[in-house]
Enzyme design. Structure first.
Site, mmCIF file in Angstrom:
data_model
loop_
_atom_site.group_PDB
_atom_site.id
_atom_site.type_symbol
_atom_site.label_atom_id
_atom_site.label_comp_id
_atom_site.label_asym_id
_atom_site.label_seq_id
_atom_site.Cartn_x
_atom_site.Cartn_y
_atom_site.Cartn_z
ATOM 1 N N ASP A 105 49.215 3.615 31.610
ATOM 2 C CA ASP A 105 49.472 2.675 30.527
ATOM 3 C C ASP A 105 48.924 3.277 29.232
ATOM 4 O O ASP A 105 48.044 4.145 29.263
ATOM 5 C CB ASP A 105 48.802 1.332 30.799
ATOM 6 C CG ASP A 105 49.220 0.274 29.790
ATOM 7 O OD1 ASP A 105 50.357 -0.223 29.911
ATOM 8 O OD2 ASP A 105 48.436 -0.038 28.884
ATOM 9 N N SER A 106 49.435 2.805 28.117
ATOM 10 C CA SER A 106 48.956 3.285 26.824
ATOM 11 C C SER A 106 47.516 2.860 26.555
ATOM 12 O O SER A 106 46.854 3.431 25.697
ATOM 13 C CB SER A 106 49.863 2.776 25.706
ATOM 14 O OG SER A 106 49.899 1.366 25.700
ATOM 15 N N TYR A 129 51.110 2.309 21.536
ATOM 16 C CA TYR A 129 52.344 3.089 21.557
ATOM 17 C C TYR A 129 53.494 2.326 20.888
ATOM 18 O O TYR A 129 54.496 2.918 20.511
ATOM 19 C CB TYR A 129 52.764 3.384 23.001
ATOM 20 C CG TYR A 129 52.021 4.510 23.677
ATOM 21 C CD1 TYR A 129 50.826 5.019 23.181
ATOM 22 C CD2 TYR A 129 52.528 5.058 24.849
ATOM 23 C CE1 TYR A 129 50.159 6.034 23.832
ATOM 24 C CE2 TYR A 129 51.864 6.078 25.500
ATOM 25 C CZ TYR A 129 50.676 6.566 25.005
ATOM 26 O OH TYR A 129 50.020 7.573 25.643
ATOM 27 N N GLY A 130 53.366 1.024 20.799
ATOM 28 C CA GLY A 130 54.485 0.178 20.370
ATOM 29 C C GLY A 130 54.963 0.409 18.959
ATOM 30 O O GLY A 130 56.042 -0.042 18.581
ATOM 31 N N CYS A 138 53.400 0.730 31.261
ATOM 32 C CA CYS A 138 53.691 0.463 29.850
ATOM 33 C C CYS A 138 55.193 0.278 29.650
ATOM 34 O O CYS A 138 55.982 1.176 29.968
ATOM 35 C CB CYS A 138 53.182 1.622 29.001
ATOM 36 S SG CYS A 138 53.541 1.474 27.252
ATOM 37 N N ASN A 139 55.588 -0.871 29.127
ATOM 38 C CA ASN A 139 57.005 -1.133 28.886
ATOM 39 C C ASN A 139 57.594 -0.164 27.874
ATOM 40 O O ASN A 139 58.731 0.291 28.014
ATOM 41 C CB ASN A 139 57.195 -2.568 28.389
ATOM 42 C CG ASN A 139 57.149 -3.586 29.495
ATOM 43 O OD1 ASN A 139 58.169 -4.007 30.031
ATOM 44 N ND2 ASN A 139 55.938 -3.995 29.868
ATOM 45 N N GLU A 145 43.470 -8.408 23.448
ATOM 46 C CA GLU A 145 42.386 -7.427 23.538
ATOM 47 C C GLU A 145 41.077 -7.967 22.970
ATOM 48 O O GLU A 145 40.013 -7.420 23.248
ATOM 49 C CB GLU A 145 42.796 -6.125 22.855
ATOM 50 C CG GLU A 145 43.943 -5.439 23.589
ATOM 51 C CD GLU A 145 44.067 -3.966 23.290
ATOM 52 O OE1 GLU A 145 43.385 -3.478 22.364
ATOM 53 O OE2 GLU A 145 44.856 -3.289 23.976
ATOM 54 N N CYS A 151 55.634 -6.744 27.898
ATOM 55 C CA CYS A 151 54.421 -5.998 27.554
ATOM 56 C C CYS A 151 53.356 -6.444 28.539
ATOM 57 O O CYS A 151 53.230 -7.641 28.831
ATOM 58 C CB CYS A 151 53.983 -6.293 26.117
ATOM 59 S SG CYS A 151 52.390 -5.553 25.674
ATOM 60 N N HIS A 167 50.294 -6.789 28.309
ATOM 61 C CA HIS A 167 49.263 -7.695 27.796
ATOM 62 C C HIS A 167 49.669 -9.163 27.947
ATOM 63 O O HIS A 167 48.813 -10.043 28.072
ATOM 64 C CB HIS A 167 49.010 -7.430 26.303
ATOM 65 C CG HIS A 167 48.217 -6.204 26.010
ATOM 66 N ND1 HIS A 167 48.733 -4.940 26.149
ATOM 67 C CD2 HIS A 167 46.937 -6.050 25.569
ATOM 68 C CE1 HIS A 167 47.806 -4.057 25.805
ATOM 69 N NE2 HIS A 167 46.717 -4.704 25.451
#
Length: 249
Positions: free
Chosen positions: A7-8, A39-40, A70-71, A150, A181, A183
């Site tokens: 994942d990022s 990354y988004g 990670c999407n 986060e 995502c 998250h």
């Protein structure tokens, strides 16, 4: 099986949580590129390069499978990562699309896709769903959810304000909401309250579990999974979040 999860940053831990709940794997190696998150907001070529570098990292381990949690990476870099890998590489986008197929028989279902700016820009979900015959699709980049999560903000006024900001123009609740995502499952309860119980929520963790169980026919359960966490920056912070989110002792 021994697998790698990439994942990022820390969001992919929600995918790991689903895997632990279903007791799928003997050992999980988690790698978060925390030095270069998010990354988004990055361009396609950069995302591809980072994805290939993650494959190089995983070559230090003898893995049976790599999961791209990670999407954004799944949307842009999956094929290039597969070309560089020595084992199968599975992405969460394709899993989410198949989860829609398995839960929504009506091709006219109203589907809303949420994700980072890069994921939404890629149209990866829309292309995959259109190929399956779904036509009533909408997508929104909801990047504010990431820093809120986060900061361990999962409910309350800031979440409510972000919902009003992003969703005030939506007149009717969708039949399905894709949490594009990793998250976003952490605010799943609030999203369900906002859109109502009739909206089916599809998130990466459960979607990838369903996909893996069908594709690889997993039957053996592992009551104890060995977890190893790595990060490109501040691995101790990643481990701290992992213990919190995954309820590790």
């Amino acid at each position: 099986m021994k697998i790698g999860v990439f994942d990022s940053g820390i969001g992919g831990l929600t995918v790991v949580k689903s895997m632990l709940e279903h007791k799928l794997f003997e050992e999980i190696i988690y790698y978060g590129d925390t030095a270069r998150v998010p990354y988004g907001t990055k361009d396609k070529n950069t995302i591809i390069r980072y994805g290939i570098e993650a494959i190089e990292f995983f070559k230090n381990f003898e893995l049976d499978l790599i999961i791209v949690a990670c999407n954004t990476v799944s949307a842009y870099a999956l094929e290039e990562m597969r070309e560089s890998a020595q084992c199968p590489v599975i992405g969460v986008v394709e899993a989410g699309i198949l989860a829609c197929k398995n839960s929504l028989e009506d091709k006219d279902s109203n589907i809303l896709i949420l994700g980072t700016k890069a994921t939404i820009k890629s149209k990866a979900y829309e292309i995959g769903l259109c190929d399956l015959g779904y036509t009533n699709l909408d997508a929104k980049a909801t990047g504010l959810f990431v820093p809120l999560v986060e900061e361990d903000i999962f409910s309350g006024e800031l979440i409510d304000a972000s919902f009003r900001h992003y969703f005030s123009d939506i007149k009717n609740s969708p039949n399905a909401l894709i949490l594009g995502c990793t998250h976003f499952p952490l605010i799943e309860d609030e999203l369900q309250k906002y859109f109502g119980q009739d909206t089916k929520l599809i998130h990466s963790g459960e979607a990838i579990v369903e996909h893996l169980q069908k594709q690889f026919n997993f039957t053996k359960k592992h009551p104890k999974t060995i977890l190893k966490f790595f990060a490109s920056e501040n691995p101790e912070a990643l481990k701290s979040v992992a213990h919190n989110w995954l309820n590790l002792k």
